[in-house]
Scaffold this active site. Structure first.
Site, PDB file in Angstrom:
ATOM      1  N   HIS A 347       0.803  -1.233   0.000  1.00  0.00           N
ATOM      2  CA  HIS A 347       0.000   0.000   0.000  1.00  0.00           C
ATOM      3  C   HIS A 347       0.828   1.272   0.000  1.00  0.00           C
ATOM      4  O   HIS A 347       0.267   2.363   0.137  1.00  0.00           O
ATOM      5  CB  HIS A 347      -0.926   0.042   1.215  1.00  0.00           C
ATOM      6  CG  HIS A 347      -2.009  -0.980   1.190  1.00  0.00           C
ATOM      7  ND1 HIS A 347      -3.282  -0.717   0.708  1.00  0.00           N
ATOM      8  CD2 HIS A 347      -2.022  -2.274   1.565  1.00  0.00           C
ATOM      9  CE1 HIS A 347      -4.019  -1.804   0.806  1.00  0.00           C
ATOM     10  NE2 HIS A 347      -3.276  -2.777   1.326  1.00  0.00           N
ATOM     11  N   LYS A 533      -8.588  13.435   4.557  1.00  0.00           N
ATOM     12  CA  LYS A 533      -7.626  12.326   4.531  1.00  0.00           C
ATOM     13  C   LYS A 533      -6.664  12.551   5.680  1.00  0.00           C
ATOM     14  O   LYS A 533      -6.649  13.620   6.274  1.00  0.00           O
ATOM     15  CB  LYS A 533      -6.870  12.292   3.205  1.00  0.00           C
ATOM     16  CG  LYS A 533      -6.297  13.656   2.790  1.00  0.00           C
ATOM     17  CD  LYS A 533      -5.679  13.629   1.402  1.00  0.00           C
ATOM     18  CE  LYS A 533      -6.681  13.732   0.274  1.00  0.00           C
ATOM     19  NZ  LYS A 533      -6.924  12.454  -0.400  1.00  0.00           N
ATOM     20  N   ARG A 534      -5.854  11.554   5.980  1.00  0.00           N
ATOM     21  CA  ARG A 534      -4.871  11.760   7.038  1.00  0.00           C
ATOM     22  C   ARG A 534      -3.954  12.937   6.711  1.00  0.00           C
ATOM     23  O   ARG A 534      -3.729  13.260   5.553  1.00  0.00           O
ATOM     24  CB  ARG A 534      -4.056  10.483   7.257  1.00  0.00           C
ATOM     25  CG  ARG A 534      -4.817   9.444   8.028  1.00  0.00           C
ATOM     26  CD  ARG A 534      -5.184   9.924   9.426  1.00  0.00           C
ATOM     27  NE  ARG A 534      -4.028   9.950  10.280  1.00  0.00           N
ATOM     28  CZ  ARG A 534      -3.668   8.975  11.108  1.00  0.00           C
ATOM     29  NH1 ARG A 534      -4.424   7.895  11.229  1.00  0.00           N
ATOM     30  NH2 ARG A 534      -2.593   9.080  11.839  1.00  0.00           N
ATOM     31  N   LYS A 539       0.679  14.335   1.262  1.00  0.00           N
ATOM     32  CA  LYS A 539      -0.679  14.612   0.776  1.00  0.00           C
ATOM     33  C   LYS A 539      -0.893  16.105   0.516  1.00  0.00           C
ATOM     34  O   LYS A 539      -1.865  16.509  -0.093  1.00  0.00           O
ATOM     35  CB  LYS A 539      -1.715  14.094   1.764  1.00  0.00           C
ATOM     36  CG  LYS A 539      -1.708  12.569   1.916  1.00  0.00           C
ATOM     37  CD  LYS A 539      -2.715  12.105   2.963  1.00  0.00           C
ATOM     38  CE  LYS A 539      -2.603  10.638   3.306  1.00  0.00           C
ATOM     39  NZ  LYS A 539      -3.231   9.747   2.308  1.00  0.00           N
ATOM     40  N   THR A 639      -8.587   6.741  -1.897  1.00  0.00           N
ATOM     41  CA  THR A 639      -9.935   6.214  -2.090  1.00  0.00           C
ATOM     42  C   THR A 639     -10.988   7.294  -1.854  1.00  0.00           C
ATOM     43  O   THR A 639     -12.103   7.193  -2.369  1.00  0.00           O
ATOM     44  CB  THR A 639     -10.210   5.004  -1.176  1.00  0.00           C
ATOM     45  OG1 THR A 639      -9.695   5.288   0.132  1.00  0.00           O
ATOM     46  CG2 THR A 639      -9.546   3.751  -1.711  1.00  0.00           C
ATOM     47  N   LYS A 643     -14.722   8.210  -3.761  1.00  0.00           N
ATOM     48  CA  LYS A 643     -15.981   8.504  -3.066  1.00  0.00           C
ATOM     49  C   LYS A 643     -16.513   9.874  -3.471  1.00  0.00           C
ATOM     50  O   LYS A 643     -17.705  10.042  -3.749  1.00  0.00           O
ATOM     51  CB  LYS A 643     -15.767   8.486  -1.541  1.00  0.00           C
ATOM     52  CG  LYS A 643     -15.408   7.117  -1.002  1.00  0.00           C
ATOM     53  CD  LYS A 643     -14.782   7.192   0.387  1.00  0.00           C
ATOM     54  CE  LYS A 643     -14.024   5.904   0.683  1.00  0.00           C
ATOM     55  NZ  LYS A 643     -13.158   6.003   1.872  1.00  0.00           N
TER      56      LYS A 643
HETATM   57  C1  Z16 Z   1      -2.618   3.398   4.732  1.00  0.00           C
HETATM   58  O1  Z16 Z   1      -3.849   3.817   5.054  1.00  0.00           O
HETATM   59  C2  Z16 Z   1      -2.177   3.439   3.413  1.00  0.00           C
HETATM   60  C3  Z16 Z   1      -0.919   2.984   3.130  1.00  0.00           C
HETATM   61  C4  Z16 Z   1      -0.099   2.488   4.151  1.00  0.00           C
HETATM   62  O2  Z16 Z   1       1.105   2.035   3.856  1.00  0.00           O
HETATM   63  C5  Z16 Z   1      -0.524   2.447   5.457  1.00  0.00           C
HETATM   64  C6  Z16 Z   1      -1.782   2.888   5.732  1.00  0.00           C
HETATM   65 CL1  Z16 Z   1      -2.364   2.816   7.347  1.00  0.00          CL
HETATM   66  C7  Z16 Z   1      -3.118   3.923   2.337  1.00  0.00           C
HETATM   67  C8  Z16 Z   1      -2.462   4.670   1.180  1.00  0.00           C
HETATM   68  O3  Z16 Z   1      -1.764   5.789   1.666  1.00  0.00           O
HETATM   69  C9  Z16 Z   1      -3.543   5.109   0.207  1.00  0.00           C
HETATM   70  O4  Z16 Z   1      -2.988   5.731  -0.926  1.00  0.00           O
HETATM   71  C10 Z16 Z   1      -4.371   3.913  -0.250  1.00  0.00           C
HETATM   72  O5  Z16 Z   1      -5.484   4.334  -1.001  1.00  0.00           O
HETATM   73  C11 Z16 Z   1      -4.871   3.125   0.944  1.00  0.00           C
HETATM   74  O6  Z16 Z   1      -3.809   2.787   1.813  1.00  0.00           O
HETATM   75  C12 Z16 Z   1      -5.554   1.846   0.528  1.00  0.00           C
HETATM   76  O7  Z16 Z   1      -4.779   1.135  -0.385  1.00  0.00           O
END
Ligand code: Z16
Length: 805
Positions: A347, A533-534, A539, A639, A643
């Site tokens: 991810h 988003k976080r 970001k 994501t 949405k």
């Molecule tokens: C996370 O939420 C994501 C990546 C990661 O290594 C750790 C966490 Cl907790 C996120 C990505 O930043 C995001 O781009 C992606 O859409 C999401 O994971 C689901 O794949």
């Protein structure tokens, strides 16, 4: 299921009386919620039992999605929707003079995840059940979820999230399915008479893993899958020498979720958490399988295990351990089974997020697992050094630099490895896992993330849902590709006006919510510009903030623009100082703008504290603009972009993650793209010639904006403003904020202009909604099912739309 309003009323009154010995008029929203949840649970019980029985009887191949995070959101409304009885229940409640939305809002939002990764896991649970796939979750039942965020004087303050204070009515404790997980001690390997190795553990710390199961209800298909969350408890016969302190240490394992998103904390407790839920999951899967099979030979034909990021990557050595030590399978056969069973999703490409463990810590806590990792490492080197050379294998073997490298271990022990959007999957092969791609090219693939339109449109955006029903019928509720029918109405002036009216209604609703929660009045006629988003430097909430400061200065100079309301929702990791400084500055800017009568007619900034799934359900339907402005190459997928698109927001985006897929879906005219491409940024890295100060010196608008961080114009940010200023100018702006500033402003100016043409705006919104169906997680899990897990997908069928580049 079928249920009439009248039936419901009777059963609900009855349940409330049984629970509280009082008539419903006397009950609080919380009590009404509890009664309704229990009643709903009783409707779920039979299909849940039936589903389980059917999988066992038909020997269906089952998927187990291992994830250290799940973010399901509130479950009452979505369970009622998926059971097909939401309308009847709401009608019944209204007849009883109760307010459904108030009752739904009494449910705590299980915050068992940080952000995208956790929410994705829950979307997949919902999707797998809804397409009739036998998919189960395996995770941790955290006593406390992600911290509750408050602002004090503009600073983030973290409060505990005691989400189970009123109980969690959706879980059922399965103490009869508990297993023991062993930590520490030492291992003795002793050849036994029968020829296998006997593995004897000495002095281990044993922890009882007790599962709590949560029903995952499929959408109107009678399927109910299982999410199994593990809780750590002291062993039952712990004995008198077992101290309270030891008990405390055990309880700690599932006490609290680590609040890091895209970061690697590297703490022993985290390692404990990872092994705890992974080992418990593997043991319970094998135990269940062995109840009906007397060897492990066919295991891989019945079980697929998915490793969501590297947190559960120990599933690989753990399955090896169980196969060899408990089931007496030899190494080669065990490895064959493990490879066939395991698959892994990456991810992130951020190096600070890639998990590694110091060997001392790892081997001390998990001595047997470490032995197995050593053997995986040894055999890997043996097999590939001859062909690929020592230097390359040293870079990518599971053990190296005194560390256990989890992404390499996960890739070596899985038959499939995927990224979450095409660009991300390409960069995995090019950079992070480049060498492993040379060895195992056939393992690498892309699976673009997805979202569940059931939660985001059907539940979150009722006005839009009803408008869609009226215009294109209800087929989109089963198959979101049917949203494409909207294209037929691109020139329907009335419909475009209705679409705008729907958005306006949602904006009024959000304005009310903002007033109620933070006591700020916002203008519902403003452009609602959303970034949720976080909080993370990559970001680039900071770029958004600089854009706001530029608007502030322009308005001060007398420029007129359509009013914009900037809405932020973001939690910063408690230890992430820079991110918290950005929050402080944003809040200060919000105050400054608000208290300036020259500016407030044109500009407003609201930072909503404690962003989470439930808040997203309120913000997303009201969004006009979706800010997806990460440094190209850094956001794996995103994501919230999907949405917000499905709510008809126009995406303001860099060419990063799944933004690229959104652009391909809607076409260049229906998205606002700006900024450096990943290639251009890679070029800067290669040449080493990025100089942020050049941008500052040659662009007077940028100059003025950055000066505001340090010239005292924004009250109360002396330290924070200076730190951010320095990061951008002295430390050369790691995330290319300054390089993208000018094109970001230009894109925003185009959006301002477009907003003056409501019908044209509505057309673009329409295209976004119409093309959002392809991002349904239903299709995503079907692709996983076909191409990775090798399980047969059922309904509804994917049309094969290619989002895989
Ligand atoms: C996370 O939420 C994501 C990546 C990661 O290594 C750790 C966490 Cl907790 C996120 C990505 O930043 C995001 O781009 C992606 O859409 C999401 O994971 C689901 O794949």
């Amino acid at each position: 299921m079928s249920l009439t309003k009248e039936q419901f009323i009777t059963e609900f009154k009855d349940m409330a009386l049984k629970l509280y010995a009082a008539p419903i008029e006397d009950l609080s929203s919380q009590q009404l919620y509890q009664a309704l949840a229990l009643l709903t649970r009783s409707y779920i019980a039979q299909p849940w039992a039936n589903t389980k029985e059917r999988y066992d009887e038909e020997e269906t191949k089952q998927v187990f999605y291992f994830s250290i995070e799940f973010l399901p959101g509130r479950l009452l409304q979505s369970n009622l929707l998926n059971l097909g009885i939401l309308d009847e229940v709401e009608a019944g409640l209204e007849e009883l003079d109760l307010h459904p939305q108030k009752i739904f809002a009494a449910e705590a939002d299980p915050g068992l995840g940080n952000g995208g990764l956790g929410r994705l896991a829950s979307a997949f649970m919902d999707a797998m059940a809804s397409v009739g796939m036998a998919g189960n979750g395996n995770g941790i039942r955290y006593q406390y979820g992600l911290f509750k965020q408050a602002f004090v004087n503009g600073y983030q303050v973290e409060l505990p999230d005691d989400w189970m204070r009123n109980g969690f009515p959706w879980e059922t404790r399965k103490e009869n399915r508990a297993v023991t997980v062993k930590f520490g001690g030492w291992v003795e390997l002793r050849p036994s008479r029968s020829g296998h190795l006997r593995v004897i553990y000495h002095n281990t710390d044993d922890v009882l893993a007790v599962p709590y199961d949560v029903a995952m209800v499929g959408y109107r298909n009678g399927v109910v899958n299982n999410l199994r969350l593990w809780s750590a408890e002291a062993p039952i016969n712990a004995g008198p020498h077992f101290t309270l302190e030891q008990r405390e240490r055990i309880n700690q394992i599932t006490q609290i979720l680590y609040p890091d998103d895209s970061d690697n904390a590297g703490k022993e407790l985290r390692l404990r958490q990872e092994y705890f839920f992974t080992s418990a999951g593997i043991q319970s899967i094998v135990r269940h399988y062995r109840r009906t099979h007397n060897s492990m030979a066919g295991f891989a034909d019945r079980v697929a295990i998915h490793i969501n990021d590297t947190h559960p990557a120990m599933a690989i050595p753990e399955l090896m351990r169980v196969l060899m030590d408990d089931e007496h399978v030899g190494w080669d056969e065990a490895w064959r089974i493990t490879l066939k069973v395991m698959s892994y999703t990456n991810h992130t490409l951020l190096s600070e997020a890639l998990e590694v463990w110091p060997i001392d810590m790892f081997s001390g806590l998990l001595p047997r697992i470490y032995q197995i990792v050593q053997e995986i490492d040894r055999r890997f080197r043996l097999a590939f050094v001859p062909q690929f050379g020592q230097a390359m294998i040293d870079r990518i073997a599971p053990l190296g630099n005194g560390q256990v490298r989890m992404a390499y271990l996960a890739t070596i022990g899985s038959h499939a490895v995927n990224g979450v959007a095409p660009l991300h999957s390409e960069l995995l092969k090019k950079d992070v896992l480049h060498d492993l791609f040379q060895i195992f090219p056939e393992r690498f693939n892309n699976k673009t993330n997805g979202i569940t339109p059931r939660r985001w449109i059907q539940i979150g955006d009722r006005p839009l849902a009803h408008l869609l029903d009226k215009k294109i019928g209800t087929a989109w509720r089963q198959n979101p590709l049917a949203l494409r029918k909207l294209h037929d109405y691109i020139d329907d002036t009335h419909f475009l006006a209705d679409l705008n009216a729907t958005k306006a209604e949602n904006k009024r609703e959000l304005a009310k919510y903002i007033d109620q929660t933070v006591h700020v009045k916002v203008d519902p006629d403003a452009i609602f510009d959303v970034q949720i988003k976080r909080l993370h430097a990559y970001k680039r909430q900071l770029l958004h903030l600089l854009g706001i400061l530029d608007a502030y200065l322009a308005i001060k100079r007398g420029e007129k623009r359509p009013k914009r309301l900037h809405i932020f929702g973001a939690k910063a990791a408690p230890s992430y100082v820079y991110a918290k400084e950005i929050i402080k500055v944003m809040n200060a800017v919000a105050d400054m703008v608000d208290s300036d009568p020259d500016v407030s007619p044109y500009l407003q900034v609201v930072f909503l504290p404690n962003y989470g799934v439930s808040m997203a359900e309120k913000i997303i339907p009201a969004a006009d603009i979706s800010e997806q402005i990460s440094t190209a190459g850094k956001e794996a997928s995103g994501t919230s972009n999907m949405k917000l698109m499905s709510a008809g927001a126009l995406t303001l985006a860099t060419l990063d993650g799944a933004n690229i897929e959104i652009k391909n879906a809607v076409g260049d005219d229906n998205i606002e793209i700006f900024g450096l491409t990943e290639k251009e940024i890679a070029g800067y890295y290669q040449r080493g010639d990025y100089r942020s100060r050049d941008f500052y010196e040659k662009d007077p608008r940028l100059h003025a904006v950055l000066d505001m961080l340090v010239n005292g114009k924004i009250p109360g940010i002396e330290t924070e403003g200076r730190d951010i200023y320095n990061a951008l100018l002295m430390y050369n702006d790691e995330y290319f904020v300054l390089a993208d500033f000018e094109s970001y402003l230009a894109a925003n100016a185009r959006l301002d202009k477009l907003y003056q043409q409501p019908e044209l705006w509505a057309k673009k919104a329409l295209v976004n909604i119409a093309e959002s169906g392809r991002f349904s997680a239903d299709f995503t899990v079907q692709r996983y099912g076909r191409e990775i897990w090798h399980v047969v997908p059922q309904t509804p069928e994917d049309d094969g739309t290619d989002t895989e580049g």
